[in-house]
Structure formats: C-alpha cells, structure tokens
Design an enzyme around this catalytic site. Sequence first.
Site, short mmCIF file in Angstrom:
data_model
loop_
_atom_site.label_atom_id
_atom_site.label_comp_id
_atom_site.label_asym_id
_atom_site.label_seq_id
_atom_site.Cartn_x
_atom_site.Cartn_y
_atom_site.Cartn_z
N ASN A 1 95.91 48.86 66.31
CA ASN A 1 97.00 48.05 66.87
C ASN A 1 98.29 48.45 66.14
O ASN A 1 98.32 48.49 64.90
CB ASN A 1 96.72 46.57 66.67
CG ASN A 1 95.56 46.10 67.54
OD1 ASN A 1 95.36 46.61 68.64
ND2 ASN A 1 94.79 45.14 67.05
N HIS B 1 95.53 49.98 59.75
CA HIS B 1 94.09 49.77 59.72
C HIS B 1 93.51 50.14 61.06
O HIS B 1 94.13 49.93 62.10
CB HIS B 1 93.74 48.32 59.37
CG HIS B 1 94.44 47.30 60.23
ND1 HIS B 1 95.76 46.94 60.02
CD2 HIS B 1 94.01 46.59 61.30
CE1 HIS B 1 96.10 46.03 60.93
NE2 HIS B 1 95.07 45.82 61.72
N HIS C 1 90.40 49.38 63.62
CA HIS C 1 89.29 48.48 63.94
C HIS C 1 88.14 49.34 64.47
O HIS C 1 88.35 50.15 65.39
CB HIS C 1 89.67 47.51 65.06
CG HIS C 1 90.75 46.54 64.73
ND1 HIS C 1 90.51 45.21 64.49
CD2 HIS C 1 92.11 46.70 64.63
CE1 HIS C 1 91.66 44.59 64.25
NE2 HIS C 1 92.64 45.47 64.33
P1 DGP Z 1 95.62 43.38 63.69
O1 DGP Z 1 95.86 42.42 64.82
O2 DGP Z 1 95.27 44.77 64.22
O3 DGP Z 1 96.74 43.42 62.69
O4 DGP Z 1 94.30 42.84 62.97
C1 DGP Z 1 94.25 42.36 61.68
C2 DGP Z 1 92.83 41.92 61.44
O5 DGP Z 1 92.68 41.58 60.07
C3 DGP Z 1 92.36 40.70 62.23
O6 DGP Z 1 91.35 41.12 63.16
C4 DGP Z 1 91.80 39.75 61.21
C5 DGP Z 1 91.70 40.59 59.96
N1 DGP Z 1 91.95 39.87 58.74
C6 DGP Z 1 93.07 39.14 58.44
N2 DGP Z 1 92.96 38.60 57.22
C7 DGP Z 1 91.76 39.02 56.71
C8 DGP Z 1 91.10 38.80 55.48
O7 DGP Z 1 91.58 38.11 54.56
N3 DGP Z 1 89.88 39.38 55.33
C9 DGP Z 1 89.30 40.14 56.29
N4 DGP Z 1 88.10 40.66 56.04
N5 DGP Z 1 89.92 40.39 57.47
C10 DGP Z 1 91.12 39.82 57.68
#
Ligand code: DGP
Length: 114
Positions: free
Chosen positions: A87, A100, A102
Amino acid sequence: MEETIFDKIIAGDTQADIVFQNDHVVAFRDINPQAPVHVLVVPRTRMKSIAESTSHSPEVMGHIIHGIAETARTLELEENGYRVVFNTGRDAMQTVPYIHAHILAGRKLGWPPG
Ligand code: DGP
C-alpha cells in the site's frame, strides 16, 4: 521522519510475532489479519514507501523481494500461492509511513481487490 511502530518492532522495543528475519528484513504477523496468513515484511533500511525507494539503492528493494520469497517459503506458502501488496500513499490506505509488504495467503483471494 517520525518513529513508527515498525521502527520499534525492528529495534525489539515492541513485541511482534516474528516469522522470518535476516540482515535486511524482518517479517512478522499483522496485528489485524485480513487472511488466515497475513505477514508484513519490513526492511531494516528505513523509508516511507515505494515512492521513496528511488532515493535508495535498488538493492534495498531487491532485499525486500528476496525476504518476501524467503518468508513465504518458511511459511510453506509456495504450493498454494500468496499475494503481495505494498500500500503506497493515501488512496491505497497506507496507514504506517514505513515501507512494508503485506503477504496474504491461506484462502482464495478475490481479484480485483475492492
Ligand atoms: P497499511 O495500511 O499498508 O499501512 O498497513 C499497516 C498494517 O500494519 C495494518 O494491516 C495493521 C498493521 N499493524 C499496525 N500496527 C501494528 C502493530 O503494532 N503490530 C503488528 N504486528 N501489526 C501492526
């Protein structure tokens, strides 16, 4: 660039379920999974998004792709397949300003995405 939750996970200051790591990337399970397998692959080199990757060596993106493939192999996703999503920016609903990927897997994924 402000510190993000992913900086803290990479530094080991915040707990995460890490499934793969090497010198270049850390991969951990998403806190809000959208599929039976939902893992984020984050480079140790800090940048905001793919858009900012042009300011870095292309090797960094190579390491991310390599890390994605290694993570998918570790999780035995190769046979059934998996989807990789970066994203990027507002319309894509990027919420964490640290690049990042996914990895989504474990069910049939619809296309096109909604
Ligand atoms: P995006 O929409 O592509 O920026 O996705 C960010 C993702 O990060 C979302 O799917 C949830 C994940 N996320 C946010 N905070 C944390 C966290 O503290 N730990 C983990 N494992 N994932 C997280």
